[in-house]
Each structure stands twice: as C-alpha cells, then as structure tokens.
Design an enzyme around this catalytic site. Sequence first.
Site, PDB file in Angstrom:
ATOM      1  N   ASN A   1       0.859  -1.181   0.000  1.00  0.00           N
ATOM      2  CA  ASN A   1       0.000   0.000   0.000  1.00  0.00           C
ATOM      3  C   ASN A   1       0.900   1.236   0.000  1.00  0.00           C
ATOM      4  O   ASN A   1       1.906   1.285   0.704  1.00  0.00           O
ATOM      5  CB  ASN A   1      -0.933   0.003   1.215  1.00  0.00           C
ATOM      6  CG  ASN A   1      -2.017   1.052   1.062  1.00  0.00           C
ATOM      7  OD1 ASN A   1      -1.737   2.249   1.040  1.00  0.00           O
ATOM      8  ND2 ASN A   1      -3.254   0.605   0.947  1.00  0.00           N
ATOM      9  N   GLN A   2       0.530   2.216  -0.787  1.00  0.00           N
ATOM     10  CA  GLN A   2       1.388   3.390  -0.978  1.00  0.00           C
ATOM     11  C   GLN A   2       1.030   4.563  -0.066  1.00  0.00           C
ATOM     12  O   GLN A   2       1.597   5.648  -0.199  1.00  0.00           O
ATOM     13  CB  GLN A   2       1.324   3.813  -2.449  1.00  0.00           C
ATOM     14  CG  GLN A   2       1.871   2.733  -3.359  1.00  0.00           C
ATOM     15  CD  GLN A   2       1.638   3.017  -4.831  1.00  0.00           C
ATOM     16  OE1 GLN A   2       0.661   3.650  -5.218  1.00  0.00           O
ATOM     17  NE2 GLN A   2       2.544   2.541  -5.665  1.00  0.00           N
TER      18      GLN A   2
END
Length: 178
Positions: free
Chosen positions: A42-43
Amino acid sequence: MTAALCYGLPAVWQADAQILILGSLPGVASLRAAQYYAHPRNQFWPLLQQLFGIDVSLPYAERLAALKQHRLALWDLIGAAERRGSLDSAITPASVQLNDFPALLQQLPALRAVWLNGGTAAKSWQKLIKAGLTLPATVQVFALPSSSPAHAALSFADKLQYWQQACQQTLATNTGES
C-alpha cells in the site's frame, strides 16, 4: 454463504487537525495488524513520506504521532461491512455501516480539508452528503486516487501528483486565511 462482518479501526486525530484523510475499510492485512495501511505494497505511508516527511520506516506508533504532529487525522468512511478478502469491490453494499462523521467533525474545529483515499471512499462520502452531512464552507473535499496496491491504473508518481495538488491547495487556503 454470507461474508464475515469486518469492523474498521478507531479514528486517529486530535482537535487541531486540519486535514482528515478518509479511506474506505481496512483490508485484511491492516485488520490483522490493527494498523492503518499495513499491507506492505500500500502506498499510503510512502505518499505521506513524500508530502510531510513522515518516515515510512518508523514504528507504527511513531508514524501516528508524526501524523498528528502534521495536523492530520485518519479514519475510514465504513465502520463495518461484510466483505470477503480486502478488495473494496467485495464489500456487500447492503451491509455497509458508515462511521459517525458528524460526531468526529464537531471535534475538529480547525479542519480545512477532507481527503478521500480512493473511489469507494468518495462514493461513501457522497452517501453521507446526500444523507444530510454538512461541512463549513471553508472545508475543501478532494477525491484522490487510492493508495491501494489493487489500484494499479496509476503509477506512484501519478498518484503522488494528485496528492501533492490536494496538499498545495489545502495549504494555500490555510496560508491565505492566516
């Protein structure tokens, strides 16, 4: 067979928060870890590192403290829903229970912007607005591309550009008012 009811995480905030970042509902990795955006791909945290200098390698509690230090609040639109797996598309719409935003918003007098992390968050936000949620005219709302690894249509650089624009517009408004 009905999917299991998934419950979200508590809001992370303090009264001086200027930006409220809202996701949809934590995925399996986040729920297991009891941490927002715990999936390693997840960024979200890398985006915040770029925008606010919050070191992605810090322990989770220290990242949350840094989040608050930068006057950011964090929560999800959906408090509970039936879902198999982590994808927002697997959420059973009829099972969605939205979080109590009127109560939280009353606790955030300095709020200047709401950042919606992804399409499901944006759709859930629209449901709240249609149901009568009102915001002060000074609060901007930004629908941003999802930080989820499932949202691969945009590169990290492209996502960062959208998030940077929201940040610049939010901070420009704050600077103009002080």
